[in-house]
Design a protein around this motif. Structure first.
Motif, mmCIF file in Angstrom:
data_model
loop_
_atom_site.group_PDB
_atom_site.id
_atom_site.type_symbol
_atom_site.label_atom_id
_atom_site.label_comp_id
_atom_site.label_asym_id
_atom_site.label_seq_id
_atom_site.Cartn_x
_atom_site.Cartn_y
_atom_site.Cartn_z
ATOM 1 N N PHE A 51 0.794 -1.225 0.000
ATOM 2 C CA PHE A 51 0.000 0.000 0.000
ATOM 3 C C PHE A 51 0.834 1.286 0.000
ATOM 4 N N PHE A 52 1.986 1.262 0.616
ATOM 5 C CA PHE A 52 2.836 2.453 0.742
ATOM 6 C C PHE A 52 4.276 2.101 0.380
ATOM 7 N N ALA A 53 4.490 1.629 -0.823
ATOM 8 C CA ALA A 53 5.780 1.082 -1.239
ATOM 9 C C ALA A 53 6.959 2.029 -1.013
ATOM 10 N N PRO A 54 6.926 3.260 -1.478
ATOM 11 C CA PRO A 54 8.129 4.103 -1.330
ATOM 12 C C PRO A 54 8.521 4.309 0.135
ATOM 13 N N PHE A 55 7.545 4.575 0.990
ATOM 14 C CA PHE A 55 7.827 4.820 2.409
ATOM 15 C C PHE A 55 8.432 3.582 3.076
ATOM 16 N N PHE A 56 7.817 2.416 2.885
ATOM 17 C CA PHE A 56 8.285 1.204 3.557
ATOM 18 C C PHE A 56 9.634 0.738 3.019
ATOM 19 N N ILE A 57 9.840 0.840 1.729
ATOM 20 C CA ILE A 57 11.123 0.417 1.161
ATOM 21 C C ILE A 57 12.244 1.344 1.621
ATOM 22 N N MET A 58 11.975 2.645 1.617
ATOM 23 C CA MET A 58 12.984 3.605 2.056
ATOM 24 C C MET A 58 13.294 3.422 3.540
ATOM 25 N N SER A 59 12.258 3.249 4.358
ATOM 26 C CA SER A 59 12.502 3.071 5.798
ATOM 27 C C SER A 59 13.247 1.761 6.070
ATOM 28 N N TYR A 60 12.963 0.691 5.297
ATOM 29 C CA TYR A 60 13.678 -0.569 5.469
ATOM 30 C C TYR A 60 15.159 -0.390 5.146
ATOM 31 N N VAL A 61 15.461 0.297 4.059
ATOM 32 C CA VAL A 61 16.855 0.512 3.651
ATOM 33 C C VAL A 61 17.581 1.363 4.695
ATOM 34 N N ILE A 62 16.906 2.409 5.204
ATOM 35 C CA ILE A 62 17.525 3.255 6.227
ATOM 36 C C ILE A 62 17.788 2.454 7.504
ATOM 37 N N MET A 63 16.820 1.646 7.920
ATOM 38 C CA MET A 63 17.016 0.821 9.124
ATOM 39 C C MET A 63 18.136 -0.197 8.892
ATOM 40 N N TRP A 64 18.232 -0.740 7.702
ATOM 41 C CA TRP A 64 19.288 -1.680 7.359
ATOM 42 C C TRP A 64 20.656 -1.018 7.539
ATOM 43 N N MET A 65 20.774 0.247 7.146
ATOM 44 C CA MET A 65 22.054 0.942 7.259
ATOM 45 C C MET A 65 22.341 1.392 8.695
ATOM 46 N N ILE A 66 21.325 1.753 9.442
ATOM 47 C CA ILE A 66 21.518 2.314 10.785
ATOM 48 C C ILE A 66 21.652 1.242 11.857
ATOM 49 N N MET A 67 20.829 0.207 11.792
ATOM 50 C CA MET A 67 20.806 -0.815 12.859
ATOM 51 C C MET A 67 22.057 -1.692 12.800
ATOM 52 N N PRO A 68 22.767 -1.844 13.913
ATOM 53 C CA PRO A 68 23.931 -2.740 13.917
ATOM 54 C C PRO A 68 23.484 -4.204 13.968
ATOM 55 N N LYS A 69 24.380 -5.080 13.551
ATOM 56 C CA LYS A 69 24.090 -6.519 13.639
ATOM 57 C C LYS A 69 24.066 -6.938 15.103
ATOM 58 N N ARG A 70 23.207 -7.889 15.411
ATOM 59 C CA ARG A 70 23.132 -8.389 16.781
ATOM 60 C C ARG A 70 24.376 -9.214 17.086
ATOM 61 N N PRO A 71 25.011 -8.973 18.250
ATOM 62 C CA PRO A 71 26.181 -9.777 18.629
ATOM 63 C C PRO A 71 25.793 -11.249 18.822
ATOM 64 N N LYS A 72 26.762 -12.115 18.656
ATOM 65 C CA LYS A 72 26.499 -13.558 18.730
ATOM 66 C C LYS A 72 25.904 -13.986 20.076
ATOM 67 N N MET A 73 26.528 -13.576 21.175
ATOM 68 C CA MET A 73 26.086 -14.029 22.507
ATOM 69 C C MET A 73 25.487 -12.855 23.291
ATOM 70 N N LEU A 74 24.400 -12.296 22.783
ATOM 71 C CA LEU A 74 23.774 -11.154 23.450
ATOM 72 C C LEU A 74 23.068 -11.600 24.729
ATOM 73 N N PHE A 75 22.444 -12.773 24.698
ATOM 74 C CA PHE A 75 21.729 -13.305 25.868
ATOM 75 C C PHE A 75 22.329 -14.657 26.252
ATOM 76 N N ARG A 76 22.389 -14.905 27.569
ATOM 77 C CA ARG A 76 22.924 -16.188 28.034
ATOM 78 C C ARG A 76 21.953 -17.324 27.784
ATOM 79 N N ASP A 77 20.663 -17.083 27.983
ATOM 80 C CA ASP A 77 19.656 -18.120 27.800
ATOM 81 C C ASP A 77 18.319 -17.486 27.422
#
Length: 132
Positions: A51-77
């Motif tokens: 329904f809102f292709a430009p907004f969602f695609i642009m926000s996904y790409v921006i989040m992809w660039m801004i959000m860091p990858k999750r570390p391997k051992m972020l939680f113990r259990d």
């Protein structure tokens, strides 16, 4: 070494989940952070894109660039992961849960202290040592 590698992992932070990803891990990261089902988040993204292709695609790409990858051992259990998700989604309830746990711990500790400080404690311990 990047800035994100120098900073210790923060369980309250929003990360991309590259282990359970379909494209870049943004939807999986959002679902982990909010404690929602991944299928629900991905489905909402697909519907939004229809329904809102430009907004969602642009926000996904921006989040992809801004959000860091999750570390391997972020939680113990799984219990720790559930706790931090509840902190993110309902911080007031988490504080109440912690206050209840500390109150219970304080009550148990007061009971042990009463038992150890009674005059009969040393006498009972001596009788147990005689039998052993």
């Amino acid at each position: 070494m990047s800035f994100h590698e120098m900073v210790p992992p923060d369980p309250k932070r929003l990360y991309r989940n590259c282990e359970d990803r379909m494209l870049a891990g943004v939807c999986a990261g959002l679902s982990d952070y909010l404690g929602w089902d991944r299928t629900l988040v991905r489905g909402a993204f697909v519907l939004g894109t229809i329904f809102f292709a430009p907004f969602f695609i642009m926000s996904y790409v921006i989040m992809w660039m801004i959000m860091p990858k999750r570390p391997k051992m972020l939680f113990r259990d799984q219990g720790e992961k559930t706790f931090w998700q509840s902190v993110n989604t309902r911080p007031g309830g988490t504080v109440g849960d912690l206050a209840r746990k500390f109150r219970d711990l304080d009550t148990r500790l007061a009971g042990m202290e009463r038992r150890v400080t009674t005059p009969n404690f040393d006498l009972e311990r001596e009788f147990k040592n005689l039998g052993a």
